[in-house]
Design a protein around this motif. Structure first.
Motif, PDB file in Angstrom:
ATOM      1  N   ALA A   1       0.822  -1.199   0.000  1.00 49.54           N
ATOM      2  CA  ALA A   1       0.000   0.000   0.000  1.00 49.54           C
ATOM      3  C   ALA A   1       0.857   1.250   0.000  1.00 49.54           C
ATOM      4  CB  ALA A   1      -0.923  -0.005   1.222  1.00 49.54           C
ATOM      5  N   GLN A   2       2.100   1.104   0.453  1.00 44.13           N
ATOM      6  CA  GLN A   2       3.033   2.226   0.518  1.00 44.13           C
ATOM      7  C   GLN A   2       4.440   1.650   0.545  1.00 44.13           C
ATOM      8  OE1 GLN A   2       2.150   4.791   3.818  1.00 44.13           O
ATOM      9  NE2 GLN A   2       3.631   6.367   3.249  1.00 44.13           N
ATOM     10  N   GLY A   3       5.377   2.367  -0.086  1.00 39.14           N
ATOM     11  CA  GLY A   3       6.768   1.942  -0.041  1.00 39.14           C
ATOM     12  C   GLY A   3       7.193   1.131  -1.249  1.00 39.14           C
ATOM     13  N   PRO A   4       8.498   0.857  -1.341  1.00 38.13           N
ATOM     14  CA  PRO A   4       9.080   0.204  -2.518  1.00 38.13           C
ATOM     15  C   PRO A   4       8.951  -1.311  -2.456  1.00 38.13           C
ATOM     16  CG  PRO A   4      10.808   0.673  -0.952  1.00 38.13           C
ATOM     17  CD  PRO A   4       9.538   1.236  -0.356  1.00 38.13           C
ATOM     18  N   PRO A   5       9.215  -2.017  -3.596  1.00 39.99           N
ATOM     19  CA  PRO A   5       9.330  -3.470  -3.563  1.00 39.99           C
ATOM     20  C   PRO A   5      10.486  -3.857  -2.635  1.00 39.99           C
ATOM     21  CG  PRO A   5       9.178  -2.649  -5.817  1.00 39.99           C
ATOM     22  CD  PRO A   5       9.422  -1.461  -4.939  1.00 39.99           C
ATOM     23  N   PRO A   6      10.536  -5.136  -2.226  1.00 41.84           N
ATOM     24  CA  PRO A   6       9.690  -6.243  -2.679  1.00 41.84           C
ATOM     25  C   PRO A   6       8.362  -6.316  -1.940  1.00 41.84           C
ATOM     26  CG  PRO A   6      11.311  -7.037  -1.120  1.00 41.84           C
ATOM     27  CD  PRO A   6      11.636  -5.590  -1.348  1.00 41.84           C
ATOM     28  N   LEU A   7       7.506  -7.218  -2.448  1.00 40.99           N
ATOM     29  CA  LEU A   7       6.283  -7.581  -1.756  1.00 40.99           C
ATOM     30  C   LEU A   7       6.552  -8.844  -0.940  1.00 40.99           C
ATOM     31  CD1 LEU A   7       5.384  -5.959  -4.402  1.00 40.99           C
ATOM     32  CD2 LEU A   7       3.182  -7.089  -4.109  1.00 40.99           C
ATOM     33  N   TRP A   8       5.517  -9.282  -0.190  1.00 37.80           N
ATOM     34  CA  TRP A   8       5.592 -10.581   0.477  1.00 37.80           C
ATOM     35  C   TRP A   8       5.837 -11.669  -0.578  1.00 37.80           C
ATOM     36  CZ3 TRP A   8       5.100 -12.270   5.605  1.00 37.80           C
ATOM     37  CH2 TRP A   8       4.727 -11.305   6.549  1.00 37.80           C
ATOM     38  N   VAL A   9       6.712 -12.618  -0.255  1.00 34.60           N
ATOM     39  CA  VAL A   9       7.026 -13.744  -1.132  1.00 34.60           C
ATOM     40  C   VAL A   9       7.184 -14.995  -0.274  1.00 34.60           C
ATOM     41  CG1 VAL A   9       8.197 -12.333  -2.867  1.00 34.60           C
ATOM     42  CG2 VAL A   9       9.511 -13.288  -0.937  1.00 34.60           C
ATOM     43  N   THR A  10       7.279 -16.155  -0.905  1.00 37.55           N
ATOM     44  CA  THR A  10       7.778 -17.327  -0.196  1.00 37.55           C
ATOM     45  C   THR A  10       9.291 -17.344  -0.323  1.00 37.55           C
ATOM     46  OG1 THR A  10       7.485 -18.746  -2.134  1.00 37.55           O
ATOM     47  CG2 THR A  10       5.688 -18.678  -0.538  1.00 37.55           C
ATOM     48  N   SER A  11       9.946 -17.844   0.714  1.00 39.09           N
ATOM     49  CA  SER A  11      11.402 -17.805   0.789  1.00 39.09           C
ATOM     50  C   SER A  11      11.908 -19.067   1.477  1.00 39.09           C
ATOM     51  CB  SER A  11      11.841 -16.567   1.577  1.00 39.09           C
ATOM     52  OG  SER A  11      13.204 -16.617   1.930  1.00 39.09           O
ATOM     53  N   ASN A  12      13.076 -19.537   1.050  1.00 36.38           N
ATOM     54  CA  ASN A  12      13.669 -20.719   1.683  1.00 36.38           C
ATOM     55  C   ASN A  12      15.094 -20.474   2.174  1.00 36.38           C
ATOM     56  OD1 ASN A  12      15.155 -20.690  -0.682  1.00 36.38           O
ATOM     57  ND2 ASN A  12      14.107 -22.456  -1.588  1.00 36.38           N
ATOM     58  N   SER A  13      15.495 -19.207   2.268  1.00 37.30           N
ATOM     59  CA  SER A  13      16.839 -18.890   2.735  1.00 37.30           C
ATOM     60  C   SER A  13      16.879 -17.451   3.230  1.00 37.30           C
ATOM     61  CB  SER A  13      17.866 -19.072   1.609  1.00 37.30           C
ATOM     62  OG  SER A  13      17.596 -18.179   0.539  1.00 37.30           O
ATOM     63  N   GLY A  14      17.965 -17.108   3.919  1.00 36.88           N
ATOM     64  CA  GLY A  14      18.153 -15.733   4.350  1.00 36.88           C
ATOM     65  C   GLY A  14      17.795 -15.511   5.807  1.00 36.88           C
ATOM     66  N   VAL A  15      17.750 -14.223   6.160  1.00 36.12           N
ATOM     67  CA  VAL A  15      17.430 -13.820   7.528  1.00 36.12           C
ATOM     68  C   VAL A  15      15.997 -13.301   7.572  1.00 36.12           C
ATOM     69  CG1 VAL A  15      19.822 -13.293   8.108  1.00 36.12           C
ATOM     70  CG2 VAL A  15      18.400 -11.502   7.080  1.00 36.12           C
ATOM     71  N   PRO A  16      15.412 -13.261   8.810  1.00 41.02           N
ATOM     72  CA  PRO A  16      15.937 -13.832  10.048  1.00 41.02           C
ATOM     73  C   PRO A  16      15.992 -15.356   9.975  1.00 41.02           C
ATOM     74  CG  PRO A  16      13.673 -13.114  10.355  1.00 41.02           C
ATOM     75  CD  PRO A  16      14.084 -12.628   9.002  1.00 41.02           C
ATOM     76  N   SER A  17      16.919 -15.918  10.707  1.00 37.48           N
ATOM     77  CA  SER A  17      17.171 -17.354  10.663  1.00 37.48           C
ATOM     78  C   SER A  17      16.528 -18.032  11.873  1.00 37.48           C
ATOM     79  CB  SER A  17      18.682 -17.607  10.673  1.00 37.48           C
ATOM     80  OG  SER A  17      18.977 -18.973  10.606  1.00 37.48           O
TER      81      SER A  17
END
Length: 260
Positions: free
Chosen positions: A71-87
């Motif tokens: 609704a406000q702000g830059p990409p990214p949007l919510w996505v599915t993820s299998n790596s990265g932080v927070p861990s």
């Protein structure tokens, strides 16, 4: 195919009588995975569950009928993820839903598929989440960037905070209040903020949802500072359903699950 435990498929008659109807573009919803917290049903009621663990898709795609918007702000949007932080990156590997925590004002939203409960009683939502969001290191009650849970009763046209809508946290509720002097879109509201230090469990008694229900995980950030982001996984519903042909009895009261 989603690697989850499947509940028995209900008969058409049972579905007509009392099963939850899920409007999800004609796509069935997978039953919940392990770690589900369930209400305890007695008498003429029996427990039912369904859920989503985001493992049936290839990142960054979301499951069918789930919607991500900024609704406000830059990409990214919510996505599915299998790596990265927070861990760690997921509660049930490989995937979780994920959103970043940027150093600018943003309002990032993840809406569930639409659902309706008819005869179902005492609906509880359980999910696991892992967040590391900008918060005050001086006042443990103040957050700068934070996440909230919202609900819609009209298919996603309007939303309100889960507590304002009549829901209540059994465990894992909001832990801070968002500062009012930094431009956050949810300034002054209770929210999840700071560092959860891994996945924690949140259990919510949901208000009655006759039709057009939709949940929203919403992350709002302020003018400066950032964090690692927010991961949501193992989303599940449990409720009590009346047995067909059973005499009318008072609806059971939900029993809080054990605290994690």
């Amino acid at each position: 195919m989603m690697s989850v435990k499947r509940a028995p498929i209900p008969s058409p008659l049972r579905t007509i009588f009392c099963l939850v109807l899920l409007v999800a573009a004609g796509v069935a919803v997978h039953p919940t995975v392990a770690e589900t917290q369930r209400v305890i049903c007695t008498g003429c009621f029996f427990p039912r569950t369904f859920g989503e663990n985001f493992d049936s898709v290839t990142p960054p795609a979301l499951p069918v009928a789930w919607l991500a918007t900024n609704a406000q702000g830059p990409p990214p949007l919510w996505v599915t993820s299998n790596s990265g932080v927070p861990s760690p990156p997921a509660n049930t590997p490989p995937n979780a839903a994920f959103i970043d925590d940027p150093a600018v004002i943003s309002d990032k939203r993840l809406d569930s598929l639409s659902f309706s409960f008819f005869e179902g009683c005492c609906v509880q939502l359980t999910f696991r989440h892992n967040f590391n969001l900008e918060a005050s290191d001086v006042d443990p009650n103040i957050g700068f960037d934070g996440g909230v849970l919202e609900i819609s009763f009209d298919g996603g046209n309007t939303f309100q905070d889960i507590l304002a809508a009549g829901g209540s946290f059994i465990s894992g509720g909001y832990n801070r209040t968002i500062a009012t002097d930094r431009g956050s879109p949810i300034a002054g509201r209770q929210a999840w903020s700071g560092n959860s230090v891994g996945f924690i469990t949140t259990v919510v008694n949901l208000p009655y949802i006759p039709a057009g229900g939709r949940l929203r995980w919403r992350l709002a950030t302020d003018t400066s500072g950032s964090g690692e982001g927010w991961r949501v996984d193992t989303v599940s519903f449990s409720w009590c359903e009346p047995r067909p042909g059973c005499p009318s009895t008072p609806r059971p009261r939900p029993t809080p699950p054990p605290r994690p």
